[in-house]
Structure formats: C-alpha cells, structure tokens
Design a protein around this motif. Structure first.
Motif, short mmCIF file in Angstrom:
data_model
loop_
_atom_site.label_atom_id
_atom_site.label_comp_id
_atom_site.label_asym_id
_atom_site.label_seq_id
_atom_site.Cartn_x
_atom_site.Cartn_y
_atom_site.Cartn_z
N ALA A 243 0.83 -1.21 0.00
CA ALA A 243 0.00 0.00 0.00
C ALA A 243 0.86 1.25 0.00
O ALA A 243 0.57 2.22 -0.73
N GLN A 244 1.93 1.25 0.78
CA GLN A 244 2.82 2.42 0.82
C GLN A 244 3.50 2.64 -0.52
O GLN A 244 3.60 3.77 -1.01
N LEU A 245 3.96 1.55 -1.15
CA LEU A 245 4.63 1.66 -2.44
C LEU A 245 3.65 2.13 -3.52
O LEU A 245 4.01 2.95 -4.38
N GLU A 246 2.41 1.65 -3.47
CA GLU A 246 1.43 2.08 -4.47
C GLU A 246 1.11 3.57 -4.33
O GLU A 246 0.95 4.27 -5.35
N ARG A 247 1.04 4.07 -3.11
CA ARG A 247 0.82 5.52 -2.92
C ARG A 247 2.01 6.31 -3.46
O ARG A 247 1.84 7.38 -4.07
N ARG A 248 3.21 5.79 -3.23
CA ARG A 248 4.42 6.46 -3.72
C ARG A 248 4.44 6.51 -5.25
O ARG A 248 4.76 7.54 -5.85
N ILE A 249 4.11 5.39 -5.87
CA ILE A 249 4.08 5.33 -7.33
C ILE A 249 3.04 6.30 -7.88
O ILE A 249 3.28 7.00 -8.87
N ALA A 250 1.86 6.35 -7.26
CA ALA A 250 0.80 7.25 -7.71
C ALA A 250 1.26 8.70 -7.64
O ALA A 250 0.99 9.50 -8.55
N ALA A 251 1.96 9.07 -6.57
CA ALA A 251 2.45 10.44 -6.44
C ALA A 251 3.57 10.73 -7.44
O ALA A 251 3.61 11.79 -8.06
N LEU A 252 4.46 9.77 -7.61
CA LEU A 252 5.61 9.94 -8.51
C LEU A 252 5.16 10.08 -9.96
O LEU A 252 5.65 10.96 -10.69
N LEU A 253 4.22 9.24 -10.37
CA LEU A 253 3.81 9.19 -11.78
C LEU A 253 2.52 9.96 -12.05
O LEU A 253 2.04 9.99 -13.19
N ARG A 254 1.94 10.55 -11.00
CA ARG A 254 0.72 11.38 -11.14
C ARG A 254 -0.39 10.59 -11.84
O ARG A 254 -0.99 11.04 -12.79
N TRP A 255 -0.63 9.40 -11.28
CA TRP A 255 -1.63 8.49 -11.84
C TRP A 255 -2.33 7.81 -10.67
O TRP A 255 -1.65 7.34 -9.76
N PRO A 256 -3.66 7.74 -10.67
CA PRO A 256 -4.37 7.24 -9.49
C PRO A 256 -4.00 5.79 -9.14
O PRO A 256 -3.78 4.96 -10.02
N VAL A 257 -3.95 5.51 -7.85
CA VAL A 257 -3.70 4.15 -7.38
C VAL A 257 -4.68 3.18 -8.03
O VAL A 257 -4.30 2.07 -8.43
N GLU A 258 -5.93 3.60 -8.16
CA GLU A 258 -6.98 2.72 -8.68
C GLU A 258 -6.77 2.35 -10.14
O GLU A 258 -7.37 1.40 -10.63
N PHE A 259 -5.94 3.11 -10.86
CA PHE A 259 -5.68 2.82 -12.26
C PHE A 259 -4.56 1.80 -12.45
O PHE A 259 -4.20 1.46 -13.57
N GLY A 260 -3.99 1.31 -11.35
CA GLY A 260 -2.89 0.36 -11.43
C GLY A 260 -3.35 -1.07 -11.22
O GLY A 260 -4.24 -1.35 -10.43
N GLU A 261 -2.73 -2.00 -11.94
CA GLU A 261 -2.94 -3.41 -11.68
C GLU A 261 -2.26 -3.79 -10.37
O GLU A 261 -1.46 -3.03 -9.81
N GLY A 262 -2.57 -4.98 -9.87
CA GLY A 262 -1.89 -5.46 -8.69
C GLY A 262 -0.40 -5.60 -8.94
O GLY A 262 0.05 -5.89 -10.06
N LEU A 263 0.39 -5.40 -7.90
CA LEU A 263 1.85 -5.47 -8.02
C LEU A 263 2.28 -6.92 -8.26
O LEU A 263 1.88 -7.82 -7.53
N GLN A 264 3.09 -7.12 -9.30
CA GLN A 264 3.61 -8.46 -9.58
C GLN A 264 5.07 -8.54 -9.13
O GLN A 264 5.86 -7.62 -9.40
N VAL A 265 5.43 -9.61 -8.45
CA VAL A 265 6.82 -9.86 -8.05
C VAL A 265 7.31 -11.09 -8.79
O VAL A 265 6.63 -12.12 -8.83
#
Length: 281
Positions: free
Chosen positions: A154-176
């Motif tokens: 959750a923390q990483l997804e918020r960081r990515i959303a802020a960095l890339l200026r794209w909503p968290v909800e527009f992202g697929e689940g994180l794949q490892v």
C-alpha cells in the motif's frame, strides 16, 4: 522526413480523427503528401493504423494525458510523497525514465519475503482468449499482490501514484518475479494487441495499459538487464532503482519493445506495476 516535422501525438490524434470521420488511409497519405510530408514521414505517422483498419479494429486517438513525473525543469530529484526519488536517466522515444532510490532495502526485503511463499511459474496474459497462459518466452517464477494487500504494498502504491501522477486505482496489482540463473523474458510489448480476439475482454477491466514501472528488489551477480532492443538501451538491475516507460498507443511505433536479459549468476527479483487508462477492477 521533412525537416523539423516530428511525428507528434497531435499528428496521430489528427490521423485517428480523420479515420473516425470516414476518411481512408490512402486518402490521408495523399493529404499528407500534398501538405509537404515525405513518404517515410507519412508511413511513420500511419504505422499500425492501416493494419488495424484492414482488420476492422476501431482506431481511437491516443490519450492526451499520460502517467509520468513532471520533468519540465530537468530536476535531479522528484517528490514522491514519502520519498525523494532520483532521476538518473531519461529518453524521449521511447519515453523511458530510470529512477534511483525508489525503494529502501527494507522494502525490497519485505516484498521478497512476502512473495516467496506464493511463487509459481510466471504466466502471461493470453490475448487469444483474454485469460492467462504459460509462455515459453518467460522463464521466471512470480506472483501478484492485490492492491493494498499489506502495508509495504500500500505504501509503495501511494508512492508510485504520487511519482507518476496516476491514481492508485488505475494500477494493476503489483507483480513480483524471481529470475534464477538462466531465466529471462524475451523482448515483448506490454500493451494489448488490438487485433487479438481476446483483447476486448481484457480491456473491460480498465482499458489499455499505458505505462510500466519495473522495480529491482534484488540484483544478480551478472546479467539480468532490462533491454530496449529498438534503441540499444540496457538498464542495469540495481537494487532499489526502477525503470519507467510509457506507450500512448498500442503500436510498435512507441518503440517500447523490451525484455529481461538472461540472469548469468545469482538471482534477480523485480516488482512490476502496470498502469491502465482507467480504474482497474
């Protein structure tokens, strides 16, 4: 190509709008020639569109808004909310940005530990059916986290959303993914081919993919670079860094062909976030 005339997103939007209005690809090519464009420029602007039109696939203008940081003043660092991220390298076509210090060592270790218990042979999206299938070009082990599944995700997804200026909800689940020695992912595109029969099913969940962020959690001793063969670029898999690239249309003209080079020694672990046009469900 006519001097000073780049194949811009605006030109492609014009092409798509003319097609939507009922004009044919040959008539557009003739109009561009009449306006002073050389044949190679017209071919570049129309690349992929003629094939889609012949297959009866609807051609839509690329999205005017795309994910990505604001680099208008060439910053060395970008504010990602809870972390100051380095800008190490940029490229315009393909649109590629290499970020440094994107994840901490503790975050990398936490993601690996949480993912390790659920690893299985990696699947790819099957565009023939809209489902998933094994792919001989991809020899890693992997798993998916649900959005916000644990505190680190959750923390990483918020960081990515802020960095890339794209909503968290527009992202697929994180794949490892884990790449053992010899494992690789041969060059491919991340967007969904409009000409494949399963693509409409895939697009119902959030539209096209428009960008990818690959983050390195554990670096191998040798090999494992992320390569962009169309432009001769290789990004070293250094722990805590990430490579972002976007594609404003599902077309090879974006030059986003990429792959994971074979790991020659050690293990490579990566986390990948794909971004969609709209909310991913």
């Amino acid at each position: 190509m006519k001097s000073g005339q780049a194949i811009s997103p605006e030109l492609r939007e014009w092409v798509a709008a003319q097609l939507a209005a009922g004009h044919s690809v040959p008539s557009l090519r003739a109009s561009m020639r009449a306006a002073g464009w050389h044949d190679d420029a017209a071919d570049a602007a129309l690349q992929g569109i003629e094939m889609q039109a012949a297959a009866g696939v609807a051609v839509e203008p690329p999205s005017a808004r795309m994910p990505g940081p604001d680099l208008s003043v060439s910053p060395l660092y970008v504010d990602a909310g809870d972390r100051r991220v380095q800008v190490l390298q940029t490229m315009q076509l393909p649109r590629v940005i290499v970020f440094g210090d994107l994840l901490s060592d503790d975050e990398c270790e936490g993601l690996i530990a949480a993912a390790r218990q659920r690893l299985a042979r990696s699947l790819t999206v099957e565009t023939q059916t809209g489902g998933e299938a094994l792919n001989v070009d991809r020899t890693s082990d992997g798993m998916f986290f649900e959005r916000g599944e644990n505190a680190i995700v959750a923390q990483l997804e918020r960081r990515i959303a802020a960095l890339l200026r794209w909503p968290v909800e527009f992202g697929e689940g994180l794949q490892v993914l884990r790449y053992a020695p010899g494992a690789q992912y041969r060059p491919h595109y991340d967007y969904f081919d409009p000409g494949e029969p399963g693509t409409p099913t895939i697009l119902r969940r959030g539209g096209q993919r428009v960008a990818t962020l690959v983050m390195y959690l554990h670096e191998p001793e040798q090999g494992g670079a992320t390569s962009f063969p169309d432009v001769g670029l290789e990004v070293a898999p250094k722990r805590g860094t990430g490579v972002f690239f976007s594609y404003d249309r599902p077309d090879p003209a974006t030059r986003t062909l990429h792959g994971g080079a074979p790991v020659l020694a050690g293990e490579k672990w990566v986390a990948t976030k794909w971004l969609r046009e709209r909310e991913f469900t």
